[in-house]
Design an enzyme around this catalytic site. Structure first.
Site, PDB file in Angstrom:
ATOM      1  N   ASP B 308       0.826  -1.205   0.000  1.00 39.07           N
ATOM      2  CA  ASP B 308       0.000   0.000   0.000  1.00 39.07           C
ATOM      3  C   ASP B 308       0.865   1.262   0.000  1.00 39.07           C
ATOM      4  O   ASP B 308       2.026   1.244   0.396  1.00 39.07           O
ATOM      5  CB  ASP B 308      -0.902   0.011   1.226  1.00 39.07           C
ATOM      6  CG  ASP B 308      -0.098  -0.144   2.509  1.00 39.07           C
ATOM      7  OD1 ASP B 308       0.854  -0.966   2.526  1.00 39.07           O
ATOM      8  OD2 ASP B 308      -0.391   0.565   3.484  1.00 39.07           O
ATOM      9  N   GLU B 309       0.243   2.320  -0.424  1.00 36.58           N
ATOM     10  CA  GLU B 309       0.759   3.677  -0.236  1.00 36.58           C
ATOM     11  C   GLU B 309       2.206   3.877  -0.661  1.00 36.58           C
ATOM     12  O   GLU B 309       2.952   4.610  -0.040  1.00 36.58           O
ATOM     13  CB  GLU B 309       0.617   4.073   1.248  1.00 36.58           C
ATOM     14  CG  GLU B 309      -0.821   4.081   1.722  1.00 36.58           C
ATOM     15  CD  GLU B 309      -0.953   4.471   3.184  1.00 36.58           C
ATOM     16  OE1 GLU B 309      -1.966   5.106   3.522  1.00 36.58           O
ATOM     17  OE2 GLU B 309      -0.043   4.166   3.986  1.00 36.58           O
ATOM     18  N   ASN B 310       2.611   3.211  -1.708  1.00 44.12           N
ATOM     19  CA  ASN B 310       3.920   3.523  -2.259  1.00 44.12           C
ATOM     20  C   ASN B 310       3.716   4.537  -3.362  1.00 44.12           C
ATOM     21  O   ASN B 310       3.191   4.216  -4.425  1.00 44.12           O
ATOM     22  CB  ASN B 310       4.584   2.266  -2.809  1.00 44.12           C
ATOM     23  CG  ASN B 310       5.846   2.607  -3.590  1.00 44.12           C
ATOM     24  OD1 ASN B 310       6.580   3.523  -3.209  1.00 44.12           O
ATOM     25  ND2 ASN B 310       6.058   1.915  -4.692  1.00 44.12           N
TER      26      ASN B 310
END
Lengths: 693, 693
Positions: B308-310
């Site tokens: 997530d959230e890269n």
């Protein structure tokens, strides 16, 4: 003025000198000014340092952060230090009672300087520093102060009996944190009992495998606890109770016993017959092996061999043992135990350990480096000292007996009238609070140890003149919250037990009840009903606390009223409100008890509490109206209070004495008016006690 | 009648059928009669048994003992069984979502029979049995009942993020006990984050040594937790978040990063740039080594790779990465991450593990045995299912966001209007509550997880028609105490925090305040003030609970009043008493705040609470006198309530809405009289909300 005039100024407390320190330091002098504690706060070592000191500084900073909500600077710039810790050296590798624990603490407007010869001294000073934190509208601060401190006694211990009820590693660690907070320095770990063998033996694995129900510490866990204690400057002294109290050993090793066996783990309370056979060489061979293993595991200089309460019944029934005694001219079982002790003592010497045992071990042939552990009282301790033995006191410090704090607080290993010589006095090393494990589990043990043990810690650390009970209680209240901050559950778990008992979160009425009762004292719980080590400890008595704060508070209110003669107005409204609560809580309690069969045993209590409240209210109304109660009222009320004072559900009301005083006051208004007001309090007390006979 | 008529009888609850079970079983039918629970109670396996089942029976018996105070018989005579557990077999060696968790429970007057195909099914039934215990004047009992039960979803998890704040092993174990009590079956252990790498790697020790501040689990501890979970029929699925959320990996292994480094452990909240370099073969070699080690350590079929959230900022700045993308025709960072995921997926396949990741990993090239973990909502889950992927839902179950229980309770992985085919529906495996770790430590985490997570557990276990919120809250109250019995601290630690804040045991006034506020929701705490992972979590917001019981109770009182038109008498006295308390608590709170600088941030709250109380009391007095308030009163009060509703000290009042209703009711008495009473409640609600805009 709380403190008697005879106390030296250093620990007398004028308003300006009032503080929350516990134990009270040897010398303390406040000055004008204050050191602000804000997010820029930083504690750092400026002299010798090592991992242990750094960890202690880290813990101190985190605790201050928790209280203040600040995130402190992580700067390492030397210019930003708020608390400078200057330590000369590490102290001993293994904590010892010969450690130098002294420190000095100087706090000024802009810095605090803590100085100590050893890291342990510095840790003691850090605990003092934490206790000095105050707050007001200006923020957090520490008053400017000069403290010189060192302990009065070198051996300040807490015994935890994990034999009767096992306590997990985390419980041990939390209690070590509590001990460090009040400057105790010995954990006396009572590891074996008839009811459980709690340490892993790799050499004789049947000991823990068959003697513990699986509830034992692995050697890794033991090392972990010892390291944790060392980090806090605390010795860990193991006790392997022998030759009695050894049933659990014999489950796996019946060949060591004095009767044929088989044995099984003891479940009951009491003193039991099984004992090691002191006449067989195999016993000593086994002990040499076992104690050798334990001597390597526990780095402390001392091993406690117990030695208490062996009545020798199995010895007297064993023909071979009797023959041995005849052959060796051993005249009785006590002499046989002395023979055993000497053999064990030699084993310990060979292992490089010193022996300590309960005072039964005292015998002319006992080696002089043995420490005698007194459970009978200061007199037997003095006797041991005169005979040349070092000794420590536990008589009077039996916290398992549920006595109020003040009672422990007035016990002193060296009474003020001691006739011992200076040399003999030096042999009195200190004392230990004893948390025997019959009636505690991991959920309740903290509330039996804390906060009362802090008062014992003060007795053992502070100068002998620190004896003011009111001031002790005042400081204990503050300290108790700081102990909770460490994670101890002595406060929080009371409500947990009450919620479980009542099966609801709405425990207000039950809280009212439990706040005015105390568990029965001494050995009355054991006598009251059959129970074993497997009986759940989740009853009302387990939620009740040993020193009712509410009882103390109510007694003080009544004493305040009494001292306010002849108008008797002081505290009247507050007393009235409390009494009404007691009178009126009954219906809600009755409903609660109906829903919760575990509370059924307490079903008389709401009724009794209502009667106590009513009696007090009637007394107050006579007092207020300056009226004389009708004939028979006093006798009826005093009789009711006599009944009310009897234990029910193994708890007893802690509010009887002050209500007696109210009844007497109401009944004796006329006669009291003929004597000076200053004598009322005394007179009422005398009459109240007369009636209770 | 609490339950809508549309519910099937099996879990509709007439008075006779009312129970405290949570989650509600698939089918339950009470009958006449009761099974007495007394000291002769004994539970025993009668079919297949093993150490795991015996331990579960032992725990069940001890919990019953704790509640009842009985010491149960240790007899092994088959004739004395009260609860017979007949199990067909052990189930799978490693817990799996393909486990048969079904059971049936038949309780009659003289015996209870629990039947299950597997030990895990039996354990689920034992938890149900424990929830059936009741008590009255006759003693403890279990009503005669017939229960058939199995879970609706096979994957019922709780994510605990130990990366941002480390949680000790004991906290993990207590929460596993809590999970077992509500029949959750997956601990999703979020072990690595920018802020901490929490698992020992023997192969790459710099990971935990440099990435954890010393706060990590040894492999022995990991195995211990896994064994503890397995004992309770719970899977332990590790998450190693990659390629983003990986700063802590790069502290010891900067060569894996996409920027040159050096890196240090992240202290802040948020989304950060560091990411593994997906273009270098060394990265995959390292991951193969590391994941190989972890695959051996964690027996679960699945490894969660996060994903997530890269945001790829470091990738976009790295010329070599950009060159690699051009060479391979990888069009953007999302595609690059898909490439990374495929490589990792192949590694996991070789290691015999299946992959699961947050929904960002969804990409046409993703292998079909991957599980997609949705944080966006049931729609994305349905989309994944249509594409042939298994999926689980966490959107709506983010318990870290401090939403009230009812809000989570109404989220369903398969909404009732789902258009998925039967085959697609089967791919929706279940869901997980997510306890993200920014704002919790070991002292507060339980109160953020419990009891709210029990409602999510019910959503995932019980039939879809079990949706009555009032009944859920009623059962949740009872369950919450049973969770406390396990040792969870969600109730007890609130007072601990309050005592520390107030620096006294007399926290009544602060309890009143904290009972009517809630922590700010969503990400508002992060936005409110700068804080790091080292900031203490000991403020008022940390003591405040996410779903104010007092707020709910007060709202129900006001709704009761409203439904009692036109006399409006119902609950009036109780509402009056509560409002008075709010009005009058201010002086005591002011004194407390003055003494305790950490409370200073809350200094407006007592004033605001008094204003709220006053507004309510004024409204009540107009209502009682059937009088019209003066001009401007309504506007003044509604404006005040608008102000009062704004967060202060990062908490918000949970009592605004019902007080608004009182103000509207007082102002609109005349107009309400022209419409039927049955419409008052609705009309007042509309007006109250209008004013809040």
């Amino acid at each position: 003025m709380l403190i008697p005039a005879t106390l030296p100024v250093a620990y007398g407390q004028s308003v300006q000198q009032k503080h929350n320190l516990m134990p009270v330091p040897e010398s303390i002098q406040f000055r004008a000014g204050r050191l602000k504690v804000d997010p820029s706060f930083r504690a750092a070592a400026t002299g010798y340092t090592d991992a242990r000191l750094e960890a202690a500084i880290h813990r101190t900073s985190r605790r201050l952060e928790g209280r203040t909500g600040f995130e402190f600077s992580r700067s390492t710039d030397p210019g930003t230090r708020t608390l400078a810790i200057e330590c000369k050296g590490p102290g001993k590798a293994v904590p010892s009672f010969e450690e130098d624990e002294s420190y000095s603490l100087e706090v000024s407007d802009n810095q605090a300087a803590l100085k100590a010869a050893t890291v342990i001294g510095a840790m003691r000073g850090l605990e003092t520093f934490l206790q000095l934190l105050e707050g007001d509208r200006e923020g957090y601060f520490i008053r400017a102060v000069s403290i010189q401190d060192k302990p009065r006694f070198r051996w300040r211990g807490l015994l935890i009996d994990v034999g009767r009820h096992f306590e997990p590693v985390d419980v041990m660690k939390l209690n070590l944190d509590g001990m460090a907070a009040v400057k105790l320095n010995v954990l006396h770990w009572h590891l074996t009992e008839d009811q459980g063998f709690r340490v892993e033996s790799k050499r004789y694995p049947k000991l823990h495998q068959m003697g513990s129900d699986g509830l034992f510490y692995t050697q890794d866990q033991i090392r972990d606890v010892i390291a944790y204690a060392r980090e806090r400057g605390i010795r860990v002294m193991p006790e392997f109770d022998m030759p009695g109290h050894s049933t659990s050993w014999l489950v796996g090793h019946p060949e060591l016993g004095s009767a044929p066996g088989p044995y099984k783990i003891e479940r009951k309370n009491g003193i039991f017959d099984p004992a090691l056979d002191p006449t067989r060489e195999e016993t000593y061979k086994f002990l040499e092996g076992f104690l050798g293993e334990m001597a390597a595991l526990f780095p402390d200089d001392y091993i406690h061999i117990g030695g208490d309460e062996n009545e020798g019944h199995h010895w007297s029934k064993n023909e071979e043992i009797k023959a041995f005694m005849r052959a060796k001219s051993i005249k009785d079982n006590h002499a046989l135990q002395a023979y055993f002790n000497q053999r064990v003592s030699k084993i310990l010497s060979r292992l490089g350990k010193k022996m300590i045992g309960w005072e039964e071990i005292l015998h002319p042939d006992l080696p002089k480096d043995t420490v005698v552990h007194s459970w009978r009282g200061p007199a037997s301790l003095a006797e041991a000292a005169r005979k040349g033995y070092n000794g420590i006191l536990s008589a009077g410090f039996y916290i398992d007996l549920m006595f109020p704090t003040w009672q422990h607080y007035r016990v002193d290993p060296v009474p003020s009238d001691s006739a011992l010589t200076k040399e003999e006095l030096a042999r009195i090393l200190g004392g230990e609070a004893t948390m025997w494990g019959e009636w505690v589990n991991s959920e309740t043990i903290d509330s039996r140890i804390w906060p009362r043990t802090a008062a014992i810690a003060e007795r053992l650390w502070s100068p002998p003149g620190v004896t003011n009970t009111d001031d002790m209680y005042r400081r204990l209240d503050t300290l108790s919250l700081q102990l909770e901050e460490l994670g101890l559950t002595h406060i929080r778990n009371v409500d947990v037990l009450l919620r479980r008992l009542a099966r609801t979160k709405e425990i207000g009425p039950l809280r009212t009840l439990v706040s005015v009762v105390e568990p029965v004292k001494e050995y009355r719980r054991t006598q009251a009903r059959p129970a074993t080590m497997l009986t759940p400890l989740t009853r009302l008595i387990d939620a009740a606390r040993p020193d009712s704060e509410e009882g103390r508070r109510f007694a003080m209110l009544v004493d305040g009223l009494l001292s306010d003669g002849p108008q008797l107005a002081k505290n009247r409204d507050r007393i009235d409100a409390v009494l009404r609560e007691w009178r009126d809580v009954r219906p809600s309690l009755d409903v609660m008890i109906d829903k919760s069969p575990i509370l059924r045993e307490a079903e008389q209590l709401p009724h009794v509490l209502a009667e106590i409240g009513t009696a007090g209210l009637e007394a107050l109304s006579y007092i207020g109206a300056d009226a004389t109660p009708p004939d028979g009222w006093r006798v009826a009320k005093m009789t009711m209070l006599d009944e009310a004072a009897k234990p029910k559900a193994e708890v007893e009301f802690a509010i009887i004495a002050p209500v007696r005083k109210l009844v007497i006051l109401a009944s004796e208004m006329m006669s009291l008016k003929s004597i000076p007001h200053s004598q009322w309090k005394e007179r009422v007390l005398v009459l109240a006690n007369e009636k209770s006979q």
